[in-house]
Design an enzyme around this catalytic site. Structure first.
Site, PDB file in Angstrom:
ATOM      1  N   SER A 148      -8.554   0.422   0.027  1.00  0.00           N
ATOM      2  CA  SER A 148      -9.369   0.118   1.205  1.00  0.00           C
ATOM      3  C   SER A 148     -10.026   1.396   1.731  1.00  0.00           C
ATOM      4  O   SER A 148     -10.730   2.084   1.003  1.00  0.00           O
ATOM      5  CB  SER A 148      -8.519  -0.578   2.263  1.00  0.00           C
ATOM      6  N   HIS A 149      -9.804   1.716   3.005  1.00  0.00           N
ATOM      7  CA  HIS A 149     -10.450   2.862   3.647  1.00  0.00           C
ATOM      8  C   HIS A 149      -9.556   4.096   3.649  1.00  0.00           C
ATOM      9  O   HIS A 149      -9.910   5.107   4.264  1.00  0.00           O
ATOM     10  CB  HIS A 149     -10.793   2.507   5.096  1.00  0.00           C
ATOM     11  N   ARG A 190       0.839  -1.190   0.000  1.00  0.00           N
ATOM     12  CA  ARG A 190       0.000   0.000   0.000  1.00  0.00           C
ATOM     13  C   ARG A 190       0.876   1.243   0.000  1.00  0.00           C
ATOM     14  O   ARG A 190       1.863   1.302   0.749  1.00  0.00           O
ATOM     15  CB  ARG A 190      -0.893  -0.012   1.239  1.00  0.00           C
ATOM     16  N   ASP A 197     -13.551  -0.716   0.310  1.00  0.00           N
ATOM     17  CA  ASP A 197     -13.545  -1.917  -0.531  1.00  0.00           C
ATOM     18  C   ASP A 197     -14.483  -3.008  -0.025  1.00  0.00           C
ATOM     19  O   ASP A 197     -14.414  -4.148  -0.475  1.00  0.00           O
ATOM     20  CB  ASP A 197     -12.128  -2.466  -0.701  1.00  0.00           C
ATOM     21  N   HIS A 257     -13.602  -5.903  10.363  1.00  0.00           N
ATOM     22  CA  HIS A 257     -13.455  -7.135   9.585  1.00  0.00           C
ATOM     23  C   HIS A 257     -14.140  -8.263  10.362  1.00  0.00           C
ATOM     24  O   HIS A 257     -13.734  -8.586  11.486  1.00  0.00           O
ATOM     25  CB  HIS A 257     -11.980  -7.497   9.414  1.00  0.00           C
ATOM     26  N   ASP A 295     -14.999  -4.771   2.747  1.00  0.00           N
ATOM     27  CA  ASP A 295     -14.715  -5.919   3.614  1.00  0.00           C
ATOM     28  C   ASP A 295     -14.833  -5.578   5.099  1.00  0.00           C
ATOM     29  O   ASP A 295     -14.651  -6.440   5.956  1.00  0.00           O
ATOM     30  CB  ASP A 295     -13.352  -6.553   3.299  1.00  0.00           C
ATOM     31  N   ARG A 296     -15.165  -4.308   5.422  1.00  0.00           N
ATOM     32  CA  ARG A 296     -15.361  -3.920   6.820  1.00  0.00           C
ATOM     33  C   ARG A 296     -16.741  -3.302   6.971  1.00  0.00           C
ATOM     34  O   ARG A 296     -17.190  -2.530   6.123  1.00  0.00           O
ATOM     35  CB  ARG A 296     -14.284  -2.930   7.271  1.00  0.00           C
ATOM     36  N   ASP A 342     -16.698   0.086   4.317  1.00  0.00           N
ATOM     37  CA  ASP A 342     -15.479   0.830   4.026  1.00  0.00           C
ATOM     38  C   ASP A 342     -15.271   0.877   2.516  1.00  0.00           C
ATOM     39  O   ASP A 342     -16.124   0.440   1.738  1.00  0.00           O
ATOM     40  CB  ASP A 342     -14.284   0.225   4.762  1.00  0.00           C
ATOM     41  N   LYS A 370      -4.154  -6.273  -2.259  1.00  0.00           N
ATOM     42  CA  LYS A 370      -4.384  -7.354  -1.306  1.00  0.00           C
ATOM     43  C   LYS A 370      -4.298  -8.667  -2.075  1.00  0.00           C
ATOM     44  O   LYS A 370      -4.942  -8.817  -3.108  1.00  0.00           O
ATOM     45  CB  LYS A 370      -5.758  -7.222  -0.645  1.00  0.00           C
TER      46      LYS A 370
END
Length: 479
Positions: A117-118, A29, A261, A346, A263-264, A259, A127
């Site tokens: 992501s966030h 990242r 992407d 998550h 996943d949260r 979030d 990822k």
């Protein structure tokens, strides 16, 4: 990325050094145009392709989020993967869990998600995971992330023939699989607000809610890498303000947030109050343990003591583990636990699902439970033992010092005969509650969190921790 081979020798892709800051513990990242460039994506693709080959794999799925930089990084990544001989299946723009679903649906050997992501819009990354039939289905993290850096720097031998590329469409199959979780529950009485935060989950959320009974209101479902309405991080209370207002305005039973992407998850109850991740886990655990008594349920070291006490009271076996979605997922795989989660939102289910973190799946599972519960979600939250928490506090320190400070505090507690756990930093109990000190895996910082049964107890706990840190030359600011 290509080199001119000498006669009779294999073609070799030259080495490329990745910026050391982008090789994180759980993923790769960086800031696009500063520490992360398409040339890095190409080198990473070649390196991961080589790693897949070592595991005997050949096919890799690639997905991407809605950030402006994602298409260019995706294309460069695919160049590297195909140069290593891997066959690439592009699954399209969408959330990270859709990519993970594609691994199961298509039997692919590995997957890469291009996503920030966030993080802020200028950030992006990758990822990576192995599929169930390759590498044991493990996430790529820790030493393997560092190994990718070494492979990229050394360069790889190019495949005799480059891999091919095919586009696949799993969006409807994924939405169908998510909606199937609602089977057996009557969602028709529910009103639900979904805040997609202009992140990658928006289009799938629209397909999903069209398949569900009940009334569904979508906020900010248009995918927009500028995130014009609010930042897509549901762990920050300010980012849930629009969702809270919409829940109250609609008289909704629950609000769901994602979030960047997907996943949260974030959850708001019918009263407009936030249900934090460890509280939501208790709600899920009560349902799961009814069908699977005695099951192991894992939470990260940041979770409230209420979580561990409630899971034990409900007949489960709570386990405290290290923070980090890849670490938690791997621990689930090692232990066979049917459920796990962490305070970042998550949540993982290997009960009726695949064991990866999927906020859309968690949302439907929550709705199924709520539809069969005569009490509102706010009643569940109000019945939990009250506690007072600090937010997660991050104190910048030199990268070289952060682990040494945590070790010094651990040694001090040990010398005092204190009750503490050191699975991830140090978490110690006091007469008022507990506090956690750990070195951040993603920043040059210490991460702190504390919890007590009363406000006065929390103040004493924080004062005690402030004194301990002062002895190590670290200033804890007012909270």
């Amino acid at each position: 990325m290509t080199a001119s081979p000498t006669a009779g020798s294999p073609r070799r892709l030259p080495g490329h050094s990745l910026h050391p800051e982008i090789l994180r513990e759980y993923d790769v990242r960086g800031i696009v145009g500063e520490t992360l460039f398409p040339s890095d994506a190409r080198a990473l693709g070649a390196a991961f392709g080589a790693l897949i080959g070592r595991e005997g794999g050949s096919t890799v799925c690639v997905g991407w989020d809605g950030r402006h930089s994602s298409p260019a990084l995706r294309d460069a990544l695919i160049d590297g993967l195909t140069a290593s001989g891997r066959r690439v299946l592009t699954v399209g723009r969408g959330p990270t869990p859709m990519l993970n679903f594609a691994l199961h649906d298509r039997g692919a050997d590995a997957g890469v998600m291009v996503t920030g992501s966030h993080n802020p819009g200028a950030h992006n990354g990758f990822k990576m995971t192995f599929g169930p039939g390759c590498g044991g289905g493990r996430p790529v993290f820790g030493d393997e992330i560092r190994e990718l850096g070494r492979i990229a720097a050394a360069g790889i031998e190019a495949a005799a023939a480059p891999g091919d590329i095919a586009a696949i469409d799993v969006a409807d199959a994924y939405a169908d699989r998510l909606a199937a979780e609602a089977a057996g529950g009557d969602l028709s009485r529910l009103t639900v607000v979904w805040d997609c935060g202009n992140g990658a989950a928006g289009e799938i959320a629209a397909r999903l809610t069209a398949r569900l009974a009940g009334a569904h209101r979508l906020l900010f479902a248009e995918i927009d890498g500028d995130f014009p309405n609010h930042h897509p991080d549901p762990t920050v209370a300010a980012n849930l303000a629009d969702l809270q207002a919409a829940v109250m305005r609609e008289g909704a039973n629950v609000g769901i947030a994602f979030d960047g992407d997907g996943d949260r998850i974030g959850v708001v109850d019918d009263s407009g109050a936030i249900l934090w991740a460890d509280q939501a886990m208790v709600y899920f655990a009560a349902d799961l343990l009814g069908a699977r008594p005695g099951a192991r349920i894992i939470a990260d070291v940041k979770a409230s003591r209420v979580f561990f006490d409630e899971v034990a009271r409900l007949g489960g076996r709570p386990e405290m583990y290290r923070t980090g979605h890849s670490l938690i997922k791997n621990r689930m795989r090692e232990t066979g636990a049917p459920m796990a989660g962490e305070m970042s939102g998550h949540l993982f289910f290997a009960d009726r699902y695949y064991g990866f973190d999927d906020a859309l799946y968690a949302a439907v599972r929550l709705l199924r439970i709520l539809a069969g519960d005569p009490a509102p979600l706010s009643a569940f939250r109000a019945a939990l033992p009250p506690v007072f928490n600090t937010p997660e506090i991050r104190i910048p320190v030199d990268e070289a010092r952060k682990f040494a400070i945590v070790e010094a505090v651990r040694a001090r507690l040990e010398a005092q005969g204190a009750d503490f756990a050191d699975i991830d930093g140090v978490r110690t109990e006091t007469k008022d509650g507990w506090w956690l000190l750990r070195a951040s895996n993603t920043q040059a910082a210490l991460s702190l969190r504390g919890e007590a049964l009363t406000e006065a107890g929390l103040a004493r706990l924080v004062d005690g921790l402030r004194g301990i840190l002062a002895d190590e030359g670290v200033d804890l600011p007012p909270i």
